[in-house]
Design a protein around this motif. Structure first.
Motif, PDB file in Angstrom:
ATOM      1  N   PHE A  55     -10.590 -21.768  25.359  1.00 28.68           N
ATOM      2  CA  PHE A  55     -10.834 -22.029  26.864  1.00 28.68           C
ATOM      3  C   PHE A  55     -11.889 -22.751  27.263  1.00 28.68           C
ATOM      4  O   PHE A  55     -12.204 -22.779  28.463  1.00 28.68           O
ATOM      5  N   ALA A  56     -12.510 -23.540  26.344  1.00 28.80           N
ATOM      6  CA  ALA A  56     -13.430 -24.538  26.454  1.00 28.80           C
ATOM      7  C   ALA A  56     -14.419 -24.031  27.233  1.00 28.80           C
ATOM      8  O   ALA A  56     -15.123 -24.759  28.046  1.00 28.80           O
ATOM      9  N   LEU A  57     -15.017 -22.704  26.962  1.00 30.45           N
ATOM     10  CA  LEU A  57     -16.263 -22.115  27.637  1.00 30.45           C
ATOM     11  C   LEU A  57     -17.678 -22.717  26.701  1.00 30.45           C
ATOM     12  O   LEU A  57     -18.645 -22.129  27.600  1.00 30.45           O
ATOM     13  N   GLU A  58     -17.503 -23.362  25.661  1.00 29.60           N
ATOM     14  CA  GLU A  58     -18.636 -23.351  24.950  1.00 29.60           C
ATOM     15  C   GLU A  58     -19.645 -24.581  25.513  1.00 29.60           C
ATOM     16  O   GLU A  58     -20.550 -24.572  25.020  1.00 29.60           O
ATOM     17  N   SER A  59     -19.121 -24.978  26.410  1.00 26.82           N
ATOM     18  CA  SER A  59     -20.129 -25.821  26.954  1.00 26.82           C
ATOM     19  C   SER A  59     -21.039 -25.217  28.255  1.00 26.82           C
ATOM     20  O   SER A  59     -21.869 -25.687  28.739  1.00 26.82           O
ATOM     21  N   ASN A  60     -20.609 -24.078  28.323  1.00 25.88           N
ATOM     22  CA  ASN A  60     -21.524 -23.126  29.251  1.00 25.88           C
ATOM     23  C   ASN A  60     -22.719 -22.604  28.616  1.00 25.88           C
ATOM     24  O   ASN A  60     -22.736 -21.745  27.659  1.00 25.88           O
ATOM     25  N   VAL A  61     -23.873 -22.958  29.115  1.00 25.08           N
ATOM     26  CA  VAL A  61     -25.098 -22.463  28.720  1.00 25.08           C
ATOM     27  C   VAL A  61     -25.125 -21.052  28.352  1.00 25.08           C
ATOM     28  O   VAL A  61     -25.568 -20.529  27.439  1.00 25.08           O
ATOM     29  N   PHE A  62     -24.759 -20.398  29.620  1.00 24.43           N
ATOM     30  CA  PHE A  62     -24.961 -18.901  29.684  1.00 24.43           C
ATOM     31  C   PHE A  62     -23.989 -18.379  28.739  1.00 24.43           C
ATOM     32  O   PHE A  62     -24.347 -17.337  27.960  1.00 24.43           O
ATOM     33  N   MET A  63     -22.791 -18.813  28.588  1.00 26.29           N
ATOM     34  CA  MET A  63     -21.809 -18.431  27.468  1.00 26.29           C
ATOM     35  C   MET A  63     -22.355 -18.378  25.874  1.00 26.29           C
ATOM     36  O   MET A  63     -22.492 -17.675  25.285  1.00 26.29           O
ATOM     37  N   CYS A  64     -22.905 -19.709  25.786  1.00 32.74           N
ATOM     38  CA  CYS A  64     -23.697 -19.787  24.344  1.00 32.74           C
ATOM     39  C   CYS A  64     -24.802 -18.731  24.171  1.00 32.74           C
ATOM     40  O   CYS A  64     -24.882 -18.242  23.217  1.00 32.74           O
ATOM     41  N   ASN A  65     -25.540 -18.694  25.232  1.00 35.37           N
ATOM     42  CA  ASN A  65     -26.832 -17.675  24.873  1.00 35.37           C
ATOM     43  C   ASN A  65     -26.187 -16.474  24.773  1.00 35.37           C
ATOM     44  O   ASN A  65     -26.786 -15.588  23.931  1.00 35.37           O
ATOM     45  N   SER A  66     -24.914 -16.050  25.563  1.00 38.43           N
ATOM     46  CA  SER A  66     -24.405 -14.508  25.299  1.00 38.43           C
ATOM     47  C   SER A  66     -23.977 -14.745  23.751  1.00 38.43           C
ATOM     48  O   SER A  66     -24.147 -13.550  22.992  1.00 38.43           O
ATOM     49  N   LEU A  67     -23.450 -15.597  23.228  1.00 43.38           N
ATOM     50  CA  LEU A  67     -23.110 -15.595  21.731  1.00 43.38           C
ATOM     51  C   LEU A  67     -24.492 -15.494  20.945  1.00 43.38           C
ATOM     52  O   LEU A  67     -24.097 -14.933  19.819  1.00 43.38           O
ATOM     53  N   ILE A  68     -25.256 -16.280  21.224  1.00 41.87           N
ATOM     54  CA  ILE A  68     -26.104 -16.350  20.173  1.00 41.87           C
ATOM     55  C   ILE A  68     -27.008 -14.693  20.124  1.00 41.87           C
ATOM     56  O   ILE A  68     -27.102 -14.372  19.261  1.00 41.87           O
ATOM     57  N   SER A  69     -27.051 -14.053  21.427  1.00 43.24           N
ATOM     58  CA  SER A  69     -27.380 -12.920  21.516  1.00 43.24           C
ATOM     59  C   SER A  69     -26.559 -11.907  20.811  1.00 43.24           C
ATOM     60  O   SER A  69     -27.047 -10.904  20.098  1.00 43.24           O
ATOM     61  N   MET A  70     -25.056 -12.252  20.940  1.00 45.73           N
ATOM     62  CA  MET A  70     -24.473 -11.123  20.129  1.00 45.73           C
ATOM     63  C   MET A  70     -24.426 -11.080  18.553  1.00 45.73           C
ATOM     64  O   MET A  70     -24.583 -10.180  17.893  1.00 45.73           O
ATOM     65  N   TYR A  71     -24.613 -12.578  18.121  1.00 49.73           N
ATOM     66  CA  TYR A  71     -24.432 -12.615  16.800  1.00 49.73           C
ATOM     67  C   TYR A  71     -25.929 -12.229  16.231  1.00 49.73           C
ATOM     68  O   TYR A  71     -26.124 -11.642  15.113  1.00 49.73           O
ATOM     69  N   SER A  72     -26.990 -12.139  17.031  1.00 46.38           N
ATOM     70  CA  SER A  72     -28.241 -11.946  16.551  1.00 46.38           C
ATOM     71  C   SER A  72     -28.250 -10.408  16.396  1.00 46.38           C
ATOM     72  O   SER A  72     -28.971 -10.012  15.773  1.00 46.38           O
ATOM     73  N   ARG A  73     -27.740  -9.648  17.639  1.00 47.08           N
ATOM     74  CA  ARG A  73     -27.742  -8.480  17.649  1.00 47.08           C
ATOM     75  C   ARG A  73     -27.076  -7.803  16.459  1.00 47.08           C
ATOM     76  O   ARG A  73     -27.224  -6.675  15.728  1.00 47.08           O
ATOM     77  N   ASN A  74     -26.034  -8.696  15.889  1.00 50.25           N
ATOM     78  CA  ASN A  74     -25.349  -8.123  14.710  1.00 50.25           C
ATOM     79  C   ASN A  74     -25.641  -8.637  13.275  1.00 50.25           C
ATOM     80  O   ASN A  74     -25.133  -8.706  12.335  1.00 50.25           O
ATOM     81  N   ASN A  75     -27.169  -9.281  13.443  1.00 54.15           N
ATOM     82  CA  ASN A  75     -27.809  -9.707  12.049  1.00 54.15           C
ATOM     83  C   ASN A  75     -27.086 -10.778  11.651  1.00 54.15           C
ATOM     84  O   ASN A  75     -27.186 -11.179  10.291  1.00 54.15           O
ATOM     85  N   ASN A  76     -26.359 -11.723  12.229  1.00 57.17           N
ATOM     86  CA  ASN A  76     -25.671 -12.820  11.699  1.00 57.17           C
ATOM     87  C   ASN A  76     -26.653 -14.100  12.248  1.00 57.17           C
ATOM     88  O   ASN A  76     -26.118 -14.890  13.235  1.00 57.17           O
ATOM     89  N   LEU A  77     -27.671 -14.591  11.629  1.00 57.50           N
ATOM     90  CA  LEU A  77     -28.332 -15.624  11.874  1.00 57.50           C
ATOM     91  C   LEU A  77     -27.711 -17.078  11.836  1.00 57.50           C
ATOM     92  O   LEU A  77     -27.843 -17.640  12.314  1.00 57.50           O
ATOM     93  N   GLU A  78     -26.965 -17.058  10.759  1.00 60.53           N
ATOM     94  CA  GLU A  78     -26.141 -18.092  10.461  1.00 60.53           C
ATOM     95  C   GLU A  78     -25.338 -18.461  11.703  1.00 60.53           C
ATOM     96  O   GLU A  78     -25.289 -19.826  12.066  1.00 60.53           O
ATOM     97  N   LEU A  79     -24.471 -17.617  12.156  1.00 58.66           N
ATOM     98  CA  LEU A  79     -23.665 -17.972  13.066  1.00 58.66           C
ATOM     99  C   LEU A  79     -24.558 -18.128  14.744  1.00 58.66           C
ATOM    100  O   LEU A  79     -23.994 -18.981  15.561  1.00 58.66           O
ATOM    101  N   ALA A  80     -25.347 -17.360  14.702  1.00 58.57           N
ATOM    102  CA  ALA A  80     -26.233 -17.478  16.140  1.00 58.57           C
ATOM    103  C   ALA A  80     -26.796 -18.839  15.962  1.00 58.57           C
ATOM    104  O   ALA A  80     -26.838 -19.753  16.860  1.00 58.57           O
ATOM    105  N   ARG A  81     -27.221 -19.471  14.785  1.00 57.12           N
ATOM    106  CA  ARG A  81     -27.865 -20.840  14.623  1.00 57.12           C
ATOM    107  C   ARG A  81     -26.660 -22.010  15.062  1.00 57.12           C
ATOM    108  O   ARG A  81     -26.869 -23.002  15.398  1.00 57.12           O
ATOM    109  N   ALA A  82     -25.608 -21.587  14.446  1.00 60.36           N
ATOM    110  CA  ALA A  82     -24.397 -22.419  14.526  1.00 60.36           C
ATOM    111  C   ALA A  82     -24.011 -22.881  16.038  1.00 60.36           C
ATOM    112  O   ALA A  82     -23.895 -24.044  16.445  1.00 60.36           O
ATOM    113  N   VAL A  83     -24.218 -21.546  16.818  1.00 59.20           N
ATOM    114  CA  VAL A  83     -23.857 -21.806  18.128  1.00 59.20           C
ATOM    115  C   VAL A  83     -24.968 -22.593  18.936  1.00 59.20           C
ATOM    116  O   VAL A  83     -24.810 -23.529  19.717  1.00 59.20           O
TER     117      VAL A  83
END
Length: 186
Positions: A55-83
């Protein structure tokens, strides 16, 4: 516990909304990503990430920050960094989240590299940035470095807050520098 049950309910409700073809906004998605982080629901978080892309929401900074946070809380540094790396626009929260992700997971050299990258992108660190570094060094047992960091932080013009003081006092306690602890506490 009741709190985790509510987060599970949020995930189930979100799923029901999608199956009912309800159009969800970025705040709803961010809330559900928060639930995925709290519940260690990485599979569901990745599915929601797919929704974000579809749904092309990845240009939304707030959304990307939420993804980084979610991946971080799940100990997935690689995906957090990719986002983080895929973001066209980053704000101070974006930088703080990824630096915190690295410090929490013990990758202090990479956190420092990001700190320097941040400055080269003309983004100035704030007290949250410094506190992430302080707590990361404390968690790795680098107690003297915590004290050195405190000095660097103060030279950069930042006054320690309660989070900074907590990391510093814990480091002082570990080092048995009681007189210094009394001085900082007063």
């Amino acid at each position: 516990n009741l709190r985790s049950e509510r987060w599970v309910e949020a995930l189930l409700l979100f799923r029901d909304m999608l199956f009912s073809f309800v159009i969800v906004n970025s705040f709803t998605v961010a809330y559900v990503l928060q639930a995925c982080g709290i519940l260690d629901a990485i599979v569901e978080g990745k599915q929601i990430h797919g929704h974000v892309i579809r749904f092309a929401l990845e240009s939304n900074v707030f959304m990307c920050n939420s993804l980084i946070s979610m991946y971080s809380r799940n100990n997935n540094l690689e995906l957090a960094r990719a986002v983080f790396d895929s973001m066209e626009n980053r704000n101070l929260s974006s930088w703080n989240m990824i630096i915190s992700c690295y410090t929490t997971l013990g990758n202090l050299n990479d956190a420092w590299n990001l700190f320097h990258d941040m400055e080269s992108w003309a983004m100035k660190p704030d007290i949250v940035t410094w506190n992430s570094l302080l707590s990361g060094h404390f968690l790795r047992g680098l107690y003297l470095e915590v004290l050195i960091l405190l000095q660097r932080m103060q030279v950069a013009g930042f006054k320690p807050n309660s989070s900074s003081i907590t990391s510093v006092l814990q480091a002082i306690s570990e080092l048995s520098f009681l007189n210094l602890g009394k001085e900082i506490h007063s």
